[in-house]
Design a protein around this motif. Structure first.
Motif, PDB file in Angstrom:
ATOM      1  N   PRO A  60     -26.820 -23.995  -5.524  1.00  0.00           N
ATOM      2  CA  PRO A  60     -27.891 -23.204  -4.905  1.00  0.00           C
ATOM      3  C   PRO A  60     -27.612 -23.004  -3.419  1.00  0.00           C
ATOM      4  CG  PRO A  60     -28.801 -24.953  -6.278  1.00  0.00           C
ATOM      5  CD  PRO A  60     -27.327 -25.226  -6.162  1.00  0.00           C
ATOM      6  N   ASN A  61     -27.853 -21.793  -2.949  1.00  0.00           N
ATOM      7  CA  ASN A  61     -27.610 -21.493  -1.536  1.00  0.00           C
ATOM      8  C   ASN A  61     -28.777 -20.655  -1.011  1.00  0.00           C
ATOM      9  OD1 ASN A  61     -26.565 -19.678   0.742  1.00  0.00           O
ATOM     10  ND2 ASN A  61     -24.898 -21.170   0.547  1.00  0.00           N
ATOM     11  N   LYS A  62     -29.428 -21.130   0.020  1.00  0.00           N
ATOM     12  CA  LYS A  62     -30.614 -20.460   0.554  1.00  0.00           C
ATOM     13  C   LYS A  62     -30.290 -19.073   1.103  1.00  0.00           C
ATOM     14  CE  LYS A  62     -33.208 -24.660   1.732  1.00  0.00           C
ATOM     15  NZ  LYS A  62     -33.864 -25.448   2.827  1.00  0.00           N
ATOM     16  N   ASP A  63     -29.123 -18.935   1.711  1.00  0.00           N
ATOM     17  CA  ASP A  63     -28.757 -17.635   2.269  1.00  0.00           C
ATOM     18  C   ASP A  63     -28.577 -16.587   1.164  1.00  0.00           C
ATOM     19  OD1 ASP A  63     -28.829 -18.573   4.864  1.00  0.00           O
ATOM     20  OD2 ASP A  63     -26.696 -19.134   4.864  1.00  0.00           O
ATOM     21  N   PHE A  64     -27.964 -17.011   0.064  1.00  0.00           N
ATOM     22  CA  PHE A  64     -27.825 -16.074  -1.057  1.00  0.00           C
ATOM     23  C   PHE A  64     -29.193 -15.709  -1.619  1.00  0.00           C
ATOM     24  CE2 PHE A  64     -27.969 -15.698  -5.713  1.00  0.00           C
ATOM     25  CZ  PHE A  64     -27.414 -14.435  -5.831  1.00  0.00           C
ATOM     26  N   LYS A  87     -17.203 -11.615  -1.947  1.00  0.00           N
ATOM     27  CA  LYS A  87     -16.133 -12.532  -1.519  1.00  0.00           C
ATOM     28  C   LYS A  87     -15.727 -12.292  -0.067  1.00  0.00           C
ATOM     29  CE  LYS A  87     -11.913 -11.706  -2.652  1.00  0.00           C
ATOM     30  NZ  LYS A  87     -10.637 -11.508  -3.370  1.00  0.00           N
ATOM     31  N   ASN A  88     -15.674 -11.036   0.313  1.00  0.00           N
ATOM     32  CA  ASN A  88     -15.160 -10.690   1.639  1.00  0.00           C
ATOM     33  C   ASN A  88     -16.216 -10.655   2.746  1.00  0.00           C
ATOM     34  OD1 ASN A  88     -12.548 -10.351   0.600  1.00  0.00           O
ATOM     35  ND2 ASN A  88     -12.961  -8.220   0.036  1.00  0.00           N
ATOM     36  N   ASN A  89     -17.493 -10.703   2.375  1.00  0.00           N
ATOM     37  CA  ASN A  89     -18.522 -10.483   3.383  1.00  0.00           C
ATOM     38  C   ASN A  89     -19.572 -11.576   3.527  1.00  0.00           C
ATOM     39  OD1 ASN A  89     -18.022  -7.557   4.378  1.00  0.00           O
ATOM     40  ND2 ASN A  89     -17.931  -7.377   2.143  1.00  0.00           N
ATOM     41  N   SER A  93     -18.773 -18.963  -1.891  1.00  0.00           N
ATOM     42  CA  SER A  93     -18.137 -20.131  -2.518  1.00  0.00           C
ATOM     43  C   SER A  93     -19.168 -21.011  -3.214  1.00  0.00           C
ATOM     44  CB  SER A  93     -17.368 -20.948  -1.477  1.00  0.00           C
ATOM     45  OG  SER A  93     -18.234 -21.413  -0.453  1.00  0.00           O
ATOM     46  N   ASP A  94     -20.354 -21.107  -2.657  1.00  0.00           N
ATOM     47  CA  ASP A  94     -21.408 -21.885  -3.309  1.00  0.00           C
ATOM     48  C   ASP A  94     -21.877 -21.214  -4.594  1.00  0.00           C
ATOM     49  OD1 ASP A  94     -21.392 -23.890  -1.459  1.00  0.00           O
ATOM     50  OD2 ASP A  94     -23.134 -23.164  -0.332  1.00  0.00           O
ATOM     51  N   VAL A  95     -22.051 -19.911  -4.534  1.00  0.00           N
ATOM     52  CA  VAL A  95     -22.564 -19.178  -5.701  1.00  0.00           C
ATOM     53  C   VAL A  95     -21.625 -19.296  -6.894  1.00  0.00           C
ATOM     54  CG1 VAL A  95     -23.072 -16.880  -6.604  1.00  0.00           C
ATOM     55  CG2 VAL A  95     -23.983 -17.579  -4.388  1.00  0.00           C
ATOM     56  N   ILE A  96     -20.317 -19.112  -6.656  1.00  0.00           N
ATOM     57  CA  ILE A  96     -19.385 -19.180  -7.779  1.00  0.00           C
ATOM     58  C   ILE A  96     -19.130 -20.618  -8.224  1.00  0.00           C
ATOM     59  CG2 ILE A  96     -18.241 -17.020  -7.234  1.00  0.00           C
ATOM     60  CD1 ILE A  96     -15.950 -18.628  -6.011  1.00  0.00           C
TER      61      ILE A  96
END
Length: 227
Positions: free
Chosen positions: A174-178, A160-162, A167-170
């Motif tokens: 889908p998020n490419k960076d994650f 959450k902090n870094n 926000s996309d994950v929760i």
């Protein structure tokens, strides 16, 4: 003649006194027996409550075992580096196994009643066995469960902090960076390994000890309450 009548009177009085004493002793014995029977019934009622509590606890442990059995293949795939980007994109469980966990609550109504009940008059080691079981096992489980919870909370706060992708994950987006982080950053695998260790090597073994000892106590309770 008067002496004879006096003697008979004394014998009669003594006989009456003896009968009264015997009557009192019988009444006291009956009262003690009745009181003992009531106390024994109270103890057996508490045993039955303890048994119901333990049966429910075992069901909750079985649910916990089922959950971790279901997600174990996910942990294994991540730890063996066999997860692909599409897995992370379309299966949010790969993320949630590190930021969420099922909770368990143990029933202690019977234990609390037994701890408050005076069992010294009974020549039975089971009450002490039950109290020691709850005291030791619940203490150990709480320590391990707190470690499990702290690990999950730390992961949650860290993401959450870094990370902007949080926000996309929760939100199940889908998020490419994650996905890049999960596939390539050792931090992710280390966190998965820690969560896996806390669950399968620390927490679940304690639950299994609880279950095994609870089943032994249930057998002992059944022996006493069915005879």
């Amino acid at each position: 003649m008067k002496k004879k009548n006096l003697g008979n009177y004394i014998l009669y009085a003594v006989g009456e006194i003896i009968l009264v004493v015997i009557g009192i002793l019988i009444a006291v014995s009956l009262n003690d027996w009745n009181s003992s029977r009531k106390e024994k019934n109270k103890l057996f009622n508490i045993y039955n409550i303890v048994a119901a509590d333990l049966e429910n606890d075992i069901k909750e442990i079985d649910k916990m075992e089922f959950f971790y059995g279901q997600v174990k293949p996910l942990f294994n795939k991540i730890l063996k580096d066999s997860v692909r980007d599409v897995d992370y994109a379309f299966n949010p469980q790969y993320t949630y196994i590190m930021i969420g966990f099922p909770e368990i609550t143990f029933n202690k109504r019977g234990y609390n009643q037994l701890a408050a009940f005076n069992t010294d008059k009974f020549k039975d080691s089971l009450p002490t066995q039950i109290i020691e079981f709850y005291t030791e096992r619940l203490r150990e489980i709480k320590i391990d469960d707190d470690m499990r919870a702290d690990d999950i909370k730390e992961n949650y706060s860290h993401f959450k902090n870094n990370y902007a992708w949080w926000s996309d994950v929760i939100s199940l987006k889908p998020n490419k960076d994650f996905i890049d982080y999960a596939l390539n950053d050792p931090d992710y695998k280390n966190r998965i390994a820690t969560t896996h260790f806390m669950a399968y090597q620390v927490f679940l073994p304690e639950l299994r000890i609880f279950k095994k000892q609870a089943e032994t106590i249930l057998e002992e309770i059944q022996k006493r309450t069915t005879n």
